[in-house]
Design an enzyme around this catalytic site. Structure first.
Site, mmCIF file in Angstrom:
data_model
loop_
_atom_site.group_PDB
_atom_site.id
_atom_site.type_symbol
_atom_site.label_atom_id
_atom_site.label_comp_id
_atom_site.label_asym_id
_atom_site.label_seq_id
_atom_site.Cartn_x
_atom_site.Cartn_y
_atom_site.Cartn_z
ATOM 1 N N SER A 45 -5.740 -11.447 11.453
ATOM 2 C CA SER A 45 -5.457 -11.558 10.014
ATOM 3 C C SER A 45 -4.977 -10.234 9.406
ATOM 4 C CB SER A 45 -6.685 -12.083 9.266
ATOM 5 O OG SER A 45 -6.883 -13.441 9.596
ATOM 6 N N THR A 96 -14.537 -15.953 7.921
ATOM 7 C CA THR A 96 -14.398 -16.751 9.129
ATOM 8 C C THR A 96 -15.790 -16.946 9.729
ATOM 9 O OG1 THR A 96 -13.200 -16.985 11.213
ATOM 10 C CG2 THR A 96 -13.688 -14.730 10.542
ATOM 11 N N LYS A 100 -18.457 -19.404 6.439
ATOM 12 C CA LYS A 100 -17.738 -20.301 5.516
ATOM 13 C C LYS A 100 -18.649 -21.199 4.679
ATOM 14 C CE LYS A 100 -13.469 -20.544 8.187
ATOM 15 N NZ LYS A 100 -12.443 -21.413 8.773
ATOM 16 N N ASP A 136 -7.829 -23.806 4.472
ATOM 17 C CA ASP A 136 -7.669 -24.361 5.826
ATOM 18 C C ASP A 136 -6.971 -25.733 5.817
ATOM 19 O OD1 ASP A 136 -8.698 -22.266 7.340
ATOM 20 O OD2 ASP A 136 -10.753 -23.011 7.264
ATOM 21 N N GLY A 161 -13.953 -33.862 16.498
ATOM 22 C CA GLY A 161 -14.871 -32.832 16.012
ATOM 23 C C GLY A 161 -15.490 -33.239 14.689
ATOM 24 N N ALA A 162 -16.657 -32.660 14.390
ATOM 25 C CA ALA A 162 -17.333 -32.958 13.115
ATOM 26 C C ALA A 162 -17.953 -31.691 12.544
ATOM 27 C CB ALA A 162 -18.393 -34.040 13.324
ATOM 28 N N ASN A 185 -16.612 -37.631 17.695
ATOM 29 C CA ASN A 185 -17.447 -36.446 17.960
ATOM 30 C C ASN A 185 -18.441 -36.736 19.069
ATOM 31 O OD1 ASN A 185 -17.960 -33.695 17.149
ATOM 32 N ND2 ASN A 185 -19.992 -34.395 16.498
ATOM 33 N N ARG A 186 -18.931 -35.667 19.698
ATOM 34 C CA ARG A 186 -19.928 -35.816 20.762
ATOM 35 C C ARG A 186 -21.287 -36.176 20.170
ATOM 36 N NH1 ARG A 186 -21.557 -30.359 23.793
ATOM 37 N NH2 ARG A 186 -21.911 -29.875 21.592
ATOM 38 N N PRO A 188 -23.634 -37.890 17.769
ATOM 39 C CA PRO A 188 -23.481 -39.023 16.847
ATOM 40 C C PRO A 188 -24.069 -38.764 15.459
ATOM 41 C CG PRO A 188 -25.078 -39.535 18.596
ATOM 42 C CD PRO A 188 -24.498 -38.204 18.923
ATOM 43 N N ARG A 190 -24.174 -35.873 13.802
ATOM 44 C CA ARG A 190 -23.219 -35.051 13.044
ATOM 45 C C ARG A 190 -22.011 -35.885 12.612
ATOM 46 N NH1 ARG A 190 -21.341 -29.284 15.429
ATOM 47 N NH2 ARG A 190 -21.196 -28.166 13.476
HETATM 48 P P1 NAP Z 1 -18.128 -25.778 14.592
HETATM 49 O O1 NAP Z 1 -18.509 -26.037 13.182
HETATM 50 O O2 NAP Z 1 -19.025 -24.991 15.476
HETATM 51 O O3 NAP Z 1 -17.870 -27.235 15.284
HETATM 52 C C1 NAP Z 1 -17.651 -27.329 16.666
HETATM 53 C C2 NAP Z 1 -17.228 -28.744 17.039
HETATM 54 O O4 NAP Z 1 -16.914 -28.740 18.450
HETATM 55 C C3 NAP Z 1 -18.307 -29.803 16.845
HETATM 56 O O5 NAP Z 1 -17.718 -31.015 16.467
HETATM 57 C C4 NAP Z 1 -18.920 -29.910 18.240
HETATM 58 O O6 NAP Z 1 -19.455 -31.180 18.514
HETATM 59 C C5 NAP Z 1 -17.688 -29.755 19.085
HETATM 60 N N1 NAP Z 1 -18.039 -29.345 20.439
HETATM 61 C C6 NAP Z 1 -18.514 -28.142 20.838
HETATM 62 N N2 NAP Z 1 -18.726 -28.144 22.164
HETATM 63 C C7 NAP Z 1 -18.384 -29.404 22.601
HETATM 64 C C8 NAP Z 1 -18.380 -30.013 23.874
HETATM 65 N N3 NAP Z 1 -18.749 -29.355 24.982
HETATM 66 N N4 NAP Z 1 -17.944 -31.295 23.978
HETATM 67 C C9 NAP Z 1 -17.560 -31.971 22.870
HETATM 68 N N5 NAP Z 1 -17.535 -31.439 21.634
HETATM 69 C C10 NAP Z 1 -17.955 -30.171 21.493
HETATM 70 O O7 NAP Z 1 -16.708 -25.038 14.676
HETATM 71 P P2 NAP Z 1 -15.522 -25.068 13.603
HETATM 72 O O8 NAP Z 1 -15.671 -23.930 12.675
HETATM 73 O O9 NAP Z 1 -15.425 -26.450 13.072
HETATM 74 O O10 NAP Z 1 -14.245 -24.753 14.520
HETATM 75 C C11 NAP Z 1 -13.761 -25.713 15.446
HETATM 76 C C12 NAP Z 1 -12.494 -25.189 16.119
HETATM 77 O O11 NAP Z 1 -11.437 -25.054 15.166
HETATM 78 C C13 NAP Z 1 -12.683 -23.804 16.763
HETATM 79 O O12 NAP Z 1 -12.020 -23.818 17.996
HETATM 80 C C14 NAP Z 1 -11.979 -22.872 15.787
HETATM 81 O O13 NAP Z 1 -11.471 -21.732 16.456
HETATM 82 C C15 NAP Z 1 -10.842 -23.771 15.293
HETATM 83 N N6 NAP Z 1 -10.307 -23.354 13.976
HETATM 84 C C16 NAP Z 1 -9.008 -22.957 13.906
HETATM 85 C C17 NAP Z 1 -8.470 -22.578 12.679
HETATM 86 C C18 NAP Z 1 -7.030 -22.154 12.604
HETATM 87 O O14 NAP Z 1 -6.633 -21.548 11.599
HETATM 88 N N7 NAP Z 1 -6.221 -22.437 13.593
HETATM 89 C C19 NAP Z 1 -9.262 -22.603 11.515
HETATM 90 C C20 NAP Z 1 -10.595 -23.030 11.612
HETATM 91 C C21 NAP Z 1 -11.108 -23.398 12.861
HETATM 92 P P3 NAP Z 1 -21.041 -31.495 18.372
HETATM 93 O O15 NAP Z 1 -21.243 -31.876 16.935
HETATM 94 O O16 NAP Z 1 -21.217 -32.623 19.322
HETATM 95 O O17 NAP Z 1 -21.776 -30.247 18.773
#
Ligand code: NAP
Length: 313
Positions: A45, A96, A100, A136, A161-162, A185-186, A188, A190
């Site tokens: 950034s 980040t 958040k 975002d 994802g959730a 999502n994995r 349920p 969440r």
């Molecule tokens: P978070 O709140 O930690 O959520 C993680 C998600 O990944 C949850 O839904 C979790 O599912 C799932 N997950 C983790 N390990 C898993 C596995 N082994 N199998 C299946 N599902 C799994 O993270 P976040 O902040 O939402 O970010 C998610 C992603 O988006 C990250 O990779 C982040 O770098 C990316 N992102 C990118 C941007 C961008 O500007 N490009 C912006 C924001 C975020 P469970 O509920 O089952 O644990």
């Protein structure tokens, strides 16, 4: 990437990782902007924002003294860091992982869109504290249109994802009235929480469905945009979060992950002939929106994109 005294701040804002301690004696005399995260050393950034500010300064000298820095702030230190940033005059802040949602009770004001998303990634200074925004959802929507030629309003969206990123994406899909939103999502519990929380933002033309990532539920769309908002793929040897080979139809894939630049999901999509893009463009557009909120000026998105691509390698 050691912490350096604030006097070095103007010299090398892209490389230096500042800390809470640096904040107590902050000395930069221009307009300070910052990203707070933990970890944050990898953040591109500062490179993106400072490239844009250099361009903006060519047309408006006001921006010559605007600089963007990065601070490693562990989760428990945010309540201390925020008043300090305010006292030191920091005008704009990005948040980040992991800040958040933790920032919500610390804000003086919140933008309604950020409130709906339940997360804030952009702070703008007010006299009384900080106002929170979320760029975002805008970043994702703009990136998907730019890279894949798809508007969220025109196709069913399958959102994997959730977590926080999925929540912002889901609210954006509902704001733009996507016809169907399939949440996978994995965990349920969440998944159910996300579905229930966002249901009140749904218009009459959107259908919301929830499914387990391992399943391919009945009625699954045959023409859809698939968005990966799980963190599966952040490690180079991670598997696919969702098996694309089971699908029969027309799909495009947007993976929010940009490092590594190609995840297993993206590789699989490419092999299956699906249009695919990574999350670098989302990062660029959320950043551009933040800078627009702070500056009120036209932001040179190309300069940000070039700097991001250069840094991401
Ligand atoms: P978070 O709140 O930690 O959520 C993680 C998600 O990944 C949850 O839904 C979790 O599912 C799932 N997950 C983790 N390990 C898993 C596995 N082994 N199998 C299946 N599902 C799994 O993270 P976040 O902040 O939402 O970010 C998610 C992603 O988006 C990250 O990779 C982040 O770098 C990316 N992102 C990118 C941007 C961008 O500007 N490009 C912006 C924001 C975020 P469970 O509920 O089952 O644990």
């Amino acid at each position: 990437m050691n912490s350096k005294p604030p006097t070095a701040a103007t010299q090398n804002p892209e490389q230096t990782v500042f800390t809470l301690e640096d904040l107590t004696t902050w000395k930069y005399e221009g307009v300070s902007l910052a990203v707070l995260g933990h970890p944050v050393a990898h953040s591109i950034s500062p490179a993106m924002h400072n490239a844009a500010l250099a361009k903006m300064a060519e047309v408006d000298p006001r921006f010559q003294r605007w600089r963007y820095f990065k601070f490693d702030i562990p989760p428990g230190d945010l309540p201390t860091a925020l008043p300090l940033l305010h006292r030191q005059g920091f005008y704009g802040v990005n948040l980040t992982i992991p800040h958040k949602t933790d920032v919500l009770p610390l804000l003086a004001k919140i933008d309604p869109e950020a409130e709906r998303m339940g997360a804030v990634n952009t702070l703008r200074r007010l006299e009384s504290g900080y106002e929170g925004f979320n760029s975002d959802g805008y970043g994702l929507s703009t990136a998907v249109t730019e890279e894949l030629g798809i508007r969220l309003a025109e196709k069913p969206v399958v959102l994997l994802g959730a977590g926080g990123a999925a929540r912002a994406a889901a609210v954006q899909c509902l704001t733009e009235s996507c016809p169907e939103l399939w949440l996978g999502n994995r965990n349920p519990d969440r998944l159910a929480t996300l579905r229930d929380d966002i249901a009140r933002f749904k218009g009459p033309s959107t259908r919301i469905e929830a499914f387990a990532l391992a399943d391919l539920p009945e009625g699954f769309p045959t023409d859809a945009l698939i968005i990966n908002a799980t963190s599966v793929g952040l490690h180079p040897d991670d598997p696919c979060p969702f098996d694309l080979t089971r699908l029969r139809g027309t799909y495009a894939v947007y993976d929010m992950i940009y490092n590594p630049p190609e995840t297993a999901l993206m590789k699989s999509a490419r092999r299956l002939g699906m249009p695919v893009a990574n999350g670098l463009s989302m990062l660029v557009h959320q950043g551009a929106r933040s800078l627009q909120i702070w500056s009120g000026a036209t932001v040179p998105v190309n300069a940000m994109s070039q700097a991001a691509r250069h840094r991401a390698g």
